[in-house]
Design a protein around this motif. Structure first.
Motif, PDB file in Angstrom:
ATOM      1  N   ASP A  27      -8.484   3.085  -5.069  1.00  0.00           N
ATOM      2  CA  ASP A  27      -9.522   3.044  -3.838  1.00  0.00           C
ATOM      3  C   ASP A  27      -8.114   1.788  -3.350  1.00  0.00           C
ATOM      4  O   ASP A  27      -7.985   0.230  -4.507  1.00  0.00           O
ATOM      5  CB  ASP A  27     -10.598   2.538  -3.705  1.00  0.00           C
ATOM      6  N   ASP A  29      -9.256  -0.373  -1.369  1.00  0.00           N
ATOM      7  CA  ASP A  29     -10.317  -1.844  -1.424  1.00  0.00           C
ATOM      8  C   ASP A  29     -10.036  -2.205  -3.034  1.00  0.00           C
ATOM      9  O   ASP A  29     -11.326  -3.481  -2.718  1.00  0.00           O
ATOM     10  CB  ASP A  29     -11.572  -1.028  -0.567  1.00  0.00           C
ATOM     11  N   HIS A  30      -9.815  -1.338  -3.584  1.00  0.00           N
ATOM     12  CA  HIS A  30     -10.244  -2.367  -4.792  1.00  0.00           C
ATOM     13  C   HIS A  30      -8.308  -2.435  -5.184  1.00  0.00           C
ATOM     14  O   HIS A  30      -8.637  -3.219  -6.673  1.00  0.00           O
ATOM     15  CB  HIS A  30     -10.943  -0.592  -5.791  1.00  0.00           C
TER      16      HIS A  30
END
Length: 199
Positions: A27, A29-30
């Motif tokens: 992801d 976001d990670h």
């Protein structure tokens, strides 16, 4: 959450590994990265769609450091002039003014140094604190931070389940993660895998 951190020589290498991580299902976001060059950082963020990491604020230590530097600078500028006033008999009548100059110089130096220290400490540039919060050991965090200072790029991959941390580490090594000893000297690890507590 477990974090994997690696150091790369060029933003282009960081771009390739970030794209590889995204293609493997990590992801965005990670994922994160950090480097000193603001233009290259913006280019990399736009190219990958991944936001750069902001270091932790430096906090009170930068204010204290700035105040001390301001104090020392004021003493360096004012004390020699006062000593010159004492050295010549004809100028000794101005010695009290010289002492007042030192006093006001010290006050101004402390104030201005503290103010500039607070401004410098608000830039979220302390990557040592950021990496320490991720669980990276202090010595390794210092070396990664030194690597950023020398123009390298840090890439960070977080895995909520910790099951894919080895995959992230392997991808980073395949795409040219540099050894810390090659980047900053004295290191021993190519990248750091660490548990991130509290997140």
């Amino acid at each position: 959450m477990e974090s994997v951190v690696a150091l790369f020589r060029e933003p282009s290498q960081a771009k390739v590994v970030l794209e590889a991580l995204k293609s493997r299902g990590f992801d965005r976001d990670h994922l994160g990265f950090a480097l000193n060059d603001a233009v290259a950082e913006d280019d990399l963020a736009q190219a990958t769609g991944i936001s750069p990491e902001a270091g932790a604020p430096a906090g009170a230590s930068s204010v204290i450091r700035g105040a001390i530097v301001g104090l020392l600078a004021s003493l360096v500028l004012t004390v020699p002039i006062w000593l010159l006033l004492l050295a010549f008999p004809i100028t000794r009548i101005y010695q009290e003014g010289g002492l007042l100059g030192i006093m006001y110089g010290v006050i101004g130096g402390l104030f201005l140094g503290g103010m500039f220290g607070s401004l410098a400490g608000s830039d979220h540039g302390d990557y040592v604190k950021l990496l320490r919060r991720m669980g990276v050991p202090p010595v390794q965090a210092e070396r990664f931070n030194a690597g950023i200072g020398q123009g390298h790029v840090i890439v960070i991959a977080r895995d909520a389940s910790s099951a894919r941390a080895d995959e992230a580490l392997s991808l980073m090594r395949q795409h040219g993660a540099v050894r810390l000893e090659d980047a900053v000297g004295g290191g021993r690890m190519q990248s750091e895998r660490a548990g991130q507590s509290g997140h």
